[in-house]
Design an enzyme around this catalytic site. Structure first.
Site, PDB file in Angstrom:
ATOM      1  N   LYS A  28       0.671  -1.341  -0.178  1.00  0.00           N
ATOM      2  CA  LYS A  28       0.286  -0.042  -0.022  1.00  0.00           C
ATOM      3  C   LYS A  28       1.057   1.457   0.204  1.00  0.00           C
ATOM      4  O   LYS A  28       0.508   2.026  -0.667  1.00  0.00           O
ATOM      5  CB  LYS A  28      -0.226  -0.086   1.163  1.00  0.00           C
ATOM      6  CG  LYS A  28      -2.312   1.145   1.435  1.00  0.00           C
ATOM      7  CD  LYS A  28      -3.613   0.992   2.194  1.00  0.00           C
ATOM      8  CE  LYS A  28      -3.754  -0.862   2.266  1.00  0.00           C
ATOM      9  NZ  LYS A  28      -4.640  -1.117   3.076  1.00  0.00           N
ATOM     10  N   ARG A  98      -4.175   2.962   8.294  1.00  0.00           N
ATOM     11  CA  ARG A  98      -4.131   1.958   7.694  1.00  0.00           C
ATOM     12  C   ARG A  98      -2.915   0.408   7.735  1.00  0.00           C
ATOM     13  O   ARG A  98      -2.064   1.352   7.572  1.00  0.00           O
ATOM     14  CB  ARG A  98      -4.624   1.867   6.157  1.00  0.00           C
ATOM     15  CG  ARG A  98      -5.841   2.038   6.037  1.00  0.00           C
ATOM     16  CD  ARG A  98      -6.165   2.403   4.256  1.00  0.00           C
ATOM     17  NE  ARG A  98      -7.427   2.350   4.274  1.00  0.00           N
ATOM     18  CZ  ARG A  98      -8.499   3.646   4.068  1.00  0.00           C
ATOM     19  NH1 ARG A  98      -7.445   4.846   4.566  1.00  0.00           N
ATOM     20  NH2 ARG A  98      -9.412   3.744   4.109  1.00  0.00           N
ATOM     21  N   ARG A 354      -3.877  -1.433  -5.981  1.00  0.00           N
ATOM     22  CA  ARG A 354      -3.649  -3.287  -5.346  1.00  0.00           C
ATOM     23  C   ARG A 354      -3.404  -3.759  -6.746  1.00  0.00           C
ATOM     24  O   ARG A 354      -4.399  -3.281  -7.550  1.00  0.00           O
ATOM     25  CB  ARG A 354      -3.618  -3.043  -4.087  1.00  0.00           C
ATOM     26  CG  ARG A 354      -5.018  -4.030  -4.040  1.00  0.00           C
ATOM     27  CD  ARG A 354      -4.764  -4.704  -2.854  1.00  0.00           C
ATOM     28  NE  ARG A 354      -6.114  -4.066  -2.536  1.00  0.00           N
ATOM     29  CZ  ARG A 354      -6.689  -4.543  -1.439  1.00  0.00           C
ATOM     30  NH1 ARG A 354      -6.307  -4.150  -0.478  1.00  0.00           N
ATOM     31  NH2 ARG A 354      -8.098  -4.443  -1.073  1.00  0.00           N
ATOM     32  N   SER A 778      14.006 -42.769 -10.912  1.00  0.00           N
ATOM     33  CA  SER A 778      13.132 -42.189 -10.569  1.00  0.00           C
ATOM     34  C   SER A 778      13.660 -41.715  -8.861  1.00  0.00           C
ATOM     35  O   SER A 778      12.996 -42.643  -7.711  1.00  0.00           O
ATOM     36  CB  SER A 778      12.077 -42.740 -11.412  1.00  0.00           C
ATOM     37  OG  SER A 778      10.595 -41.820 -11.209  1.00  0.00           O
ATOM     38  N   ASP A 783       8.593 -41.518   0.001  1.00  0.00           N
ATOM     39  CA  ASP A 783       9.681 -42.689   1.447  1.00  0.00           C
ATOM     40  C   ASP A 783      10.891 -41.893   1.440  1.00  0.00           C
ATOM     41  O   ASP A 783      11.204 -42.093   1.922  1.00  0.00           O
ATOM     42  CB  ASP A 783       9.474 -44.515   0.692  1.00  0.00           C
ATOM     43  CG  ASP A 783       8.056 -44.586   0.358  1.00  0.00           C
ATOM     44  OD1 ASP A 783       7.378 -44.459   1.205  1.00  0.00           O
ATOM     45  OD2 ASP A 783       8.271 -46.269  -0.154  1.00  0.00           O
ATOM     46  N   CYS A 845       9.044 -38.702  -8.916  1.00  0.00           N
ATOM     47  CA  CYS A 845       7.642 -38.618  -8.639  1.00  0.00           C
ATOM     48  C   CYS A 845       6.530 -39.559  -7.149  1.00  0.00           C
ATOM     49  O   CYS A 845       5.785 -39.783  -8.297  1.00  0.00           O
ATOM     50  CB  CYS A 845       7.362 -40.500  -9.620  1.00  0.00           C
ATOM     51  SG  CYS A 845       7.992 -42.031  -8.904  1.00  0.00           S
TER      52      CYS A 845
END
Length: 888
Positions: A28, A98, A354, A778, A783, A845
């Site tokens: 602002k 403000r 804005r 991959s 995990d 993946c």
């Protein structure tokens, strides 16, 4: 030594900031300074910096002397610019105070208007403006706002008093109260504040200002603001600036007004001027819903305001000036603007601009239109839109106008909205769906055997599990909404009830879930269907021009694969074959295979599964014609496929000619204390090589059949959970032997690759030794995150939010990749792997493959592709383009 600058003036005559200073002045403050530089009609004022907010927190919530000195000096400067004096008894200057953080946080931070009024200055204001009613109206507004924001007073007491007075006077609108009524209200307000809080309402204008500035600083850490920052990923360390601006008044009479406008329609993105205003009002009134706002022009009319006079009709001169101003601001900022304005005695003032909040559909249209209009480049358009916002376009969402009773909140595990009758089991969900009911599957947590019920449901709700739990991962793959880890739910399968805060819900009762917010809502809430526009296709085409990473999908069925390809997937990065094993037609054969006592018995059971698997792969290869398909061999421990209900156990016992006790004993024998680290993945292939051999046979035969039918096939066989080099060499050799046997038998061949999933820290560390035996890596980051942190992803949801809140981790590592720890392992494995085998390709993946920050990391470390659930493919494409543009 020069004192640090804590305060910056903005005005058309004396201006110290600009739009590039958002970090220091907040959005602002930076925009107010920029508009002053553009010579727009902005009331003068000053901004106290975000650094002052951080200093205030650091020194025990105190405003230091240096800041006080600079603020006092800035007040004098604004007095000179405005030609009024703060606290003066003849021509008083009033301020609005403000907040203004670096990122827009609408409604999250608090505002005070008309600061500087007291029992003396209100008389001076009345005399100066010759408008007694306006002066007392401004004073009562100030007391209400100040009591709420600064004194933390329960203003409902003040609001109730005002409503009582309106009733006593027989009026409906605030504007119908007289000056005498408002003077009486002010007296009563101050008395109530004194009686309830024991504190006198402050009358000294400078004391009012200091306390208001401190209140804005404090509001940075109010619960609403903290929650908003958590939702929108805004750092808590930014702080907020404070904007102190000389007041202009929209509530002085019928030649005054206040309003909010957008330079384009924020709902659709159409290039039309849109907004609302109120005559004789202050800014808060427009958004507070106290009066029905009026349309600024004919386009802004709706059912509630269509008979009200437009600003264009009521104040044509001010409207014409506002039209010229909005065009100037949009050209300057190169984006749709949200503008706040006030008209005082027919003179227009701009209070704020804005970049406007907008729907995802509007964002796409505006970006495409502005490129076509020559306002922005394609690169700027691509960087502008948050990839996560695309979720709105890809899933049904709740009608924002509908009323809703939110009864619980969990994790927003898979976006979209779904509603239906409660079902507590997969079987029941399937049955109800077949009977024509829409169903919400409600479970403690889901497992692979719930797949049929998940497919049949409109959405999934679980009491346990996290963002990468089974429910979350599978729901995202299916494009179904899911709320996971909703700990306030008490689910009793025996009684068939769901209890929330003491209220019981049973099968037949209806719920709605919002997978984008995590909300659980009572009853059926209407939804709005997702819609993909031509502009979306154009925009995503631009994204593809810039990205370096390819984007694949995690998909196990032809249906999911088809969706992903339509969304632009360039192959399958992970096909989880275990999901195929749970189909009703084959689960019995899978269980026979588990109960086999000899290799011969096991091969007989596997021979029953082989034709099913072959058909599965034919379906995938057909949809992915010409694109690579990465198939992970069986990964989960065998006990996951065992029957759990007594009916299923009896069915298996009858099929095998065994006693029910034997079935139960076998289940107990397969039980593992920590199955995630147990007998699964490649360990199954080492122990029972005939399982992997059957899968490789199915893949190879399916590929050859498809090739005969003119379909281009590029299979990639992925061996999961490798920890040591020998596991891969043994299983790869087995696979190649089986493939070559079939090639010889059929007299034909195809190209194929065999590689491995890197999902254990040891495999990542030893990547240089493993890589020569792999044609691809991959990264299974779900995990890999579990094993690096030593966390269970299904249980971590109970405490990880506390870790994020306390700053121990910046993000939930199952949602956004831990780039320091897990990322270190990935970077090491890519570097060492490619050194040892330059021809290998590398991808990811895990669920992180669809998360924007994780995708940028993948781009930086040189991965070839990311793979994600089908409905996240467009998000991944845009994220990959942004990563390429940001890291040129």
């Amino acid at each position: 030594m020069t004192a640090k600058k804590w305060v910056y003036i903005f005005s058309d005559k004396h201006n110290e900031g600009n739009k590039d200073m958002k970090g220091l002045l907040g959005g602002k403050g930076a925009n107010l300074a920029e508009m002053c530089a553009l010579k727009l009609p902005v009331p003068p004022g000053f901004t106290v910096t975000t650094e002052a907010c951080l200093d205030y927190e650091k020194v025990g919530r105190k405003i230091n002397d240096e800041i006080r000195e600079q603020v006092t000096k800035a007040v004098k400067t604004v007095e000179e610019l405005a030609g009024k004096k703060f606290g003066d008894l003849e021509n008083p200057l009033l301020f609005s105070v403000r907040s203004g953080a670096r990122a827009s946080m609408p409604g999250m931070m608090d505002t005070v208007l008309n600061l500087g009024l007291n029992d003396q200055t209100v008389l001076a204001l009345a005399k100066k403006t010759n408008n007694e009613r306006f002066a007392w109206d401004s004073y009562r507004r100030f007391i209400q706002m100040y009591a709420n924001v600064v004194m933390d007073f329960n203003v409902s007491l003040l609001e109730a008093t005002m409503e009582d007075l309106k009733e006593a006077r027989g009026v409906h609108e605030d504007t119908e109260l007289t000056a005498a009524d408002l003077r009486e209200l002010v007296t009563v307000f101050k008395k109530i504040i004194m009686e309830e809080s024991g504190e006198t309402f402050p009358t000294d204008p400078m004391e009012q200002l200091w306390r208001a500035v401190a209140a804005v600083f404090d509001s940075w850490n109010n619960p609403r603001a903290i929650k908003y920052r958590q939702i929108y990923d805004i750092p808590h360390t930014w702080g907020t600036a404070v904007n102190v601006q000389s007041m202009v008044f929209g509530n002085m009479g019928n030649e005054c007004a206040t309003g909010v406008c957008f330079t384009r329609d924020p709902s659709t993105g159409r290039a039309v001027f849109f907004g609302e205003y109120l005559i004789n009002a202050q800014g808060e009134d427009v958004v507070a819903g106290i009066r029905t706002p009026q349309p600024i022009n004919d386009f802004s009319k709706n059912d509630s305001n269509k008979n009200l006079k437009t600003l264009e009709e009521a104040m044509p001169k001010a409207f014409a000036e506002l039209t010229e101003t909005y065009k100037k601001l949009e050209r300057h900022y190169k984006d749709m603007q949200d503008i706040e304005f006030t008209i005082e005695n027919n003179k227009l003032y701009i209070l704020q601009t804005r970049n406007g909040k907008r729907t995802a559909a509007a964002a796409i249209k505006i970006a495409v239109d502005q490129v076509n209009e020559g306002i922005v480049s394609k690169e700027e358009a691509i960087l502008r839109i948050s990839p996560e916002d695309l979720n709105q376009l890809l899933h049904p969402r709740l009608d924002p106008k509908a009323k809703k009773n939110v009864i619980a909140k969990g994790l927003p595990a898979s976006p979209g909205a779904g509603a239906g009758t409660i079902a507590f089991s997969s079987e029941r969900a399937h049955t109800l769906a077949e009977e024509g009911f829409k169903v919400i599957l409600v479970r403690q947590e889901t497992s692979p055997e719930d797949i049929a019920g998940m497919v049949a449901s409109q959405g999934i709700l679980t009491a346990r599990g996290g963002m990468t739990s089974h429910a979350a991962v599978v729901a995202r793959g299916m494009g179904k909404p899911c709320v996971a880890g909703c700990g306030s739910l008490i689910i009793d399968y025996t009684q068939g009830t769901l209890t929330v805060d003491g209220k019981k819900y049973k099968e037949g009762d209806s719920l709605t879930i919002d997978g984008g917010t995590g909300e659980v809502i009572e009853g059926i809430i209407p939804t709005i269907d997702a819609a993909i526009s031509d502009d979306f296709a154009i925009y995503m085409g631009w994204a593809d021009e810039f990205r370096k990473l390819r984007v694949r999908t995690n998909a196990d069925t032809p249906e999911d694969s088809k969706v992903a390809v339509q969304f632009g997937a360039e192959g399958i990065g992970l096909c989880r074959t275990e999901h195929m094993f749970f189909e009703k037609s084959r689960i019995l054969a899978v269980r026979e295979m588990i109960f086999a006592n000899t290799v011969k018995e096991r091969e007989l059971a596997l021979a029953k599964i082989l034709p099913f698997q072959r058909e599965d792969f034919i379906g995938l290869f057909t949809v992915l014609n010409g694109l690579p398909v990465n198939i992970r061999l069986l990964d989960p421990p065998l006990h996951e496929f065992l029957p759990h209900t007594i009916e299923d156990k009896k069915e298996l016992a009858d099929s095998l000619g065994l006693d029910l006790k034997v079935i139960e004993q076998r289940g107990e024998g397969l039980h593992e204390f920590n199955p995630m680290l147990g007998h699964r993945g490649c360990r199954l292939g080492i122990t029972f090589p005939e399982i992997y051999r059957m899968q490789v046979q199915a893949i190879t035969e399916a590929a050859l059949i498809c090739q005969d039918n003119g379909i281009k096939v590029y299979p990639e066989i992925m061996i999961p959970l490798i920890a040591v080099e020998g596991e891969l060499t043994i299983l790869k050799d087995d696979a190649i032997r089986e493939i070559e046997r079939i090639f010889k038998e059929k007299g034909k061949s195809i190209k194929y690759k065999v590689g491995t999933m890197i999902e254990l820290p040891r495999a990542a560390i030893m990547a240089g030794q493993i890589a020569p035996h792999a044609e691809f890596f991959s990264f299974g980051t779900n995990d890999l995150t579990q094993t690096t942190f030593g966390l269970s992803r299904d249980d971590a949801g109970k405490f990880l939010p506390d870790y994020v809140a306390k700053g121990l981790v910046q993000y939930d590592p199952f949602v956004s990749l831990d780039q320091e720890g897990v990322g270190f392992l990935i970077k090491h494995a890519v570097s060492e792997g490619k050194k040892a085998n330059p021809n290998m390709h590398v991808g990811i993946c895990g669920e992180h493959g669809g998360e924007p920050k994780s995708i940028e990391f993948c781009h930086k470390v040189g991965l070839d592709y990311v793979s994600c659930s089908p409905y996240r493919v467009p998000i991944a494409r845009l994220s990959a383009a942004q990563a390429a543009l940001k890291n040129k």
